[in-house]
Design a protein around this motif. Structure first.
Motif, PDB file in Angstrom:
ATOM      1  N   GLN A   1       0.884  -1.155   0.000  1.00 38.11           N
ATOM      2  CA  GLN A   1       0.000   0.000   0.000  1.00 38.11           C
ATOM      3  C   GLN A   1       0.931   1.215   0.000  1.00 38.11           C
ATOM      4  O   GLN A   1       1.478   1.565   1.040  1.00 38.11           O
ATOM      5  N   PRO A   2       1.116   1.832  -1.139  1.00 36.49           N
ATOM      6  CA  PRO A   2       2.172   2.841  -1.259  1.00 36.49           C
ATOM      7  C   PRO A   2       1.922   4.140  -0.515  1.00 36.49           C
ATOM      8  O   PRO A   2       2.857   4.892  -0.251  1.00 36.49           O
ATOM      9  N   ASP A   3       0.690   4.396  -0.170  1.00 37.05           N
ATOM     10  CA  ASP A   3       0.347   5.650   0.502  1.00 37.05           C
ATOM     11  C   ASP A   3       0.084   5.384   1.981  1.00 37.05           C
ATOM     12  O   ASP A   3      -0.888   4.756   2.339  1.00 37.05           O
TER      13      ASP A   3
ATOM     14  N   GLN B   1      -9.417   7.167  -3.903  1.00 37.80           N
ATOM     15  CA  GLN B   1      -8.821   5.921  -4.348  1.00 37.80           C
ATOM     16  C   GLN B   1      -7.658   5.589  -3.419  1.00 37.80           C
ATOM     17  O   GLN B   1      -6.757   6.411  -3.229  1.00 37.80           O
ATOM     18  N   LEU B   2      -7.706   4.417  -2.839  1.00 39.11           N
ATOM     19  CA  LEU B   2      -6.601   3.913  -2.038  1.00 39.11           C
ATOM     20  C   LEU B   2      -5.957   2.769  -2.813  1.00 39.11           C
ATOM     21  O   LEU B   2      -6.634   1.829  -3.226  1.00 39.11           O
ATOM     22  N   ARG B   3      -4.643   2.852  -2.940  1.00 40.39           N
ATOM     23  CA  ARG B   3      -3.956   1.923  -3.830  1.00 40.39           C
ATOM     24  C   ARG B   3      -3.463   0.677  -3.100  1.00 40.39           C
ATOM     25  O   ARG B   3      -3.038   0.743  -1.941  1.00 40.39           O
TER      26      ARG B   3
ATOM     27  N   PHE C   1      -5.417  -3.922  -6.788  1.00 38.27           N
ATOM     28  CA  PHE C   1      -6.771  -4.079  -6.230  1.00 38.27           C
ATOM     29  C   PHE C   1      -7.078  -2.790  -5.484  1.00 38.27           C
ATOM     30  O   PHE C   1      -7.193  -2.756  -4.269  1.00 38.27           O
ATOM     31  N   HIS C   2      -7.228  -1.705  -6.226  1.00 36.87           N
ATOM     32  CA  HIS C   2      -7.440  -0.394  -5.620  1.00 36.87           C
ATOM     33  C   HIS C   2      -8.859  -0.239  -5.101  1.00 36.87           C
ATOM     34  O   HIS C   2      -9.828  -0.694  -5.729  1.00 36.87           O
ATOM     35  N   LEU C   3      -8.973   0.446  -3.991  1.00 40.55           N
ATOM     36  CA  LEU C   3     -10.272   0.715  -3.354  1.00 40.55           C
ATOM     37  C   LEU C   3     -10.743   2.097  -3.764  1.00 40.55           C
ATOM     38  O   LEU C   3      -9.946   3.044  -3.786  1.00 40.55           O
TER      39      LEU C   3
ATOM     40  N   CYS D   1      -5.319  -3.558   2.913  1.00 39.79           N
ATOM     41  CA  CYS D   1      -5.502  -4.486   1.805  1.00 39.79           C
ATOM     42  C   CYS D   1      -4.841  -5.810   2.194  1.00 39.79           C
ATOM     43  O   CYS D   1      -3.798  -5.803   2.877  1.00 39.79           O
ATOM     44  N   ALA D   2      -5.430  -6.925   1.806  1.00 39.94           N
ATOM     45  CA  ALA D   2      -4.876  -8.223   2.181  1.00 39.94           C
ATOM     46  C   ALA D   2      -5.087  -9.225   1.057  1.00 39.94           C
ATOM     47  O   ALA D   2      -6.040  -9.121   0.278  1.00 39.94           O
ATOM     48  N   VAL D   3      -4.185 -10.185   0.998  1.00 41.26           N
ATOM     49  CA  VAL D   3      -4.293 -11.264   0.017  1.00 41.26           C
ATOM     50  C   VAL D   3      -4.238 -12.593   0.746  1.00 41.26           C
ATOM     51  O   VAL D   3      -3.473 -12.764   1.701  1.00 41.26           O
ATOM     52  N   SER D   4      -5.073 -13.509   0.316  1.00 39.98           N
ATOM     53  CA  SER D   4      -5.023 -14.875   0.837  1.00 39.98           C
ATOM     54  C   SER D   4      -4.143 -15.680  -0.101  1.00 39.98           C
ATOM     55  O   SER D   4      -4.419 -15.771  -1.296  1.00 39.98           O
ATOM     56  N   ILE D   5      -3.083 -16.263   0.480  1.00 37.49           N
ATOM     57  CA  ILE D   5      -2.115 -16.946  -0.369  1.00 37.49           C
ATOM     58  C   ILE D   5      -2.302 -18.446  -0.370  1.00 37.49           C
ATOM     59  O   ILE D   5      -1.560 -19.166  -1.006  1.00 37.49           O
TER      60      ILE D   5
END
Lengths: 114, 111
Positions: free
Chosen positions: A6-8, A20-22, A74-76, A91-95
Motif C-alpha cells: 500500500q504505497p500511501d 482511491q486507495l492503492r 486491487f485499488h479501493l 488491503c490483504a491477500v489470501s495466499i
C-alpha cells in the motif's frame, strides 16, 4: 515471496470528494483479495472481497474495488467520502486459497476533512 | 448475522506472566481460525492458522510453546500468551472463516 504493498501511508481528502486507495500484490497464483477497515481502537471490519468473476466488486458503505490482473492491483474507491470514513484501511491477500490465512499491507490512514 | 467476539477486550499483565484470550464465532461455523498480532505502529502478523481436525500451523517466529492455541469446536478458539514480555504487547485479533471475520481484538499491555 508473497507481499502486499500500500504505497500511501496517509491520504487526506475533503468530505464529498472521490477517493482511491492503492493496493498492489505480489503473488504468482490466483489471489483472493480483501479490503478491511480499522476504526480507532477497534478490530478489523471487512469492506469487500474478490475471489473470481466480475473484477469490480461492491462493498459496504459505497466502497468498491477493481481487480486488475495485468497490473497486480486491487485499488479501493469511493465516489464521495464522508467524515466518518476516516480510519485505517488494510488491503490483504489470501495466499493459500480460501483458508483465512492473509497477508496484510501496512495500511493507509485516511483522513477526511470537513 | 455472523459475528466474532473476542474477550477480554483489554488486559494488562506483569512481565513474565501469562494471559489467555478467547474467540467466539456466532452465526456461522468457524472451520478455520487465524490469530494475528498488530504490534504498535505495525501491520498484522499471522501467528498461526488453526483448522478443525488438522494440526495448527504456526508462522515463523511464533511457536506453540509461546502461543498455545485450542480450537475444540466450530465456534470457539483460545490462545494463551505464555511468559509475556514487552515485545508481546499489541492488539491480538482472531479471524474466523474463509473470508475472515474479525473480532474487536484483545489489547495486551505488559508491565
Amino acid at each position: 515471496a508473497q507481499s502486499v504493498t500500500q504505497p500511501d501511508a496517509r491520504v487526506t481528502v475533503s468530505e464529498g470528494a472521490s477517493l482511491q486507495l492503492r493496493c498492489k500484490y505480489s503473488y504468482s497464483g490466483t489471489p483472493y483479495l480483501f479490503w478491511y477497515v480499522q476504526y480507532p481502537r477497534q478490530g478489523l471490519q471487512l469492506l469487500l472481497k474478490y475471489y473470481s468473476g466480475d473484477p469490480v466488486v461492491q462493498g459496504v458503505n459505497g466502497f468498491e474495488a477493481e481487480f486488475i490482473k495485468s497490473n497486480s492491483s486491487f485499488h479501493l474507491r469511493k465516489a464521495s467520502v464522508h467524515w466518518s470514513d476516516s480510519a485505517v484501511y488494510f488491503c490483504a491477500v489470501s495466499i493459500t486459497g480460501n483458508t483465512g490465512k492473509l497477508i496484510f499491507g501496512l495500511g493507509t490512514t485516511l483522513q477526511v476533512q470537513p | 448475522g455472523a459475528l466474532v467476539y473476542q474477550y477480554p477486550r483489554r488486559t494488562i499483565c506483569k512481565s513474565g506472566t501469562s494471559m489467555r484470550m478467547e474467540c467466539q464465532a456466532v452465526g456461522f461455523q468457524a472451520t478455520s481460525v487465524a490469530w494475528y498480532r498488530q504490534s504498535p505502529q505495525k501491520t498484522f502478523e499471522l501467528i498461526a492458522l488453526s483448522t478443525v481436525n488438522s494440526a495448527i500451523k504456526y508462522e515463523q517466529n511464533f511457536t506453540q510453546e509461546k502461543f498455545p492455541i485450542s480450537h475444540p469446536n466450530l465456534s470457539f478458539s483460545s490462545m494463551t500468551v505464555l511468559n509475556a514480555y514487552l515485545e508481546d504487547r499489541g492488539l491480538y485479533l482472531c479471524g474466523a472463516g474463509q473470508a475472515p471475520l474479525f473480532g474487536e481484538g484483545t489489547r495486551l499491555s505488559v508491565l
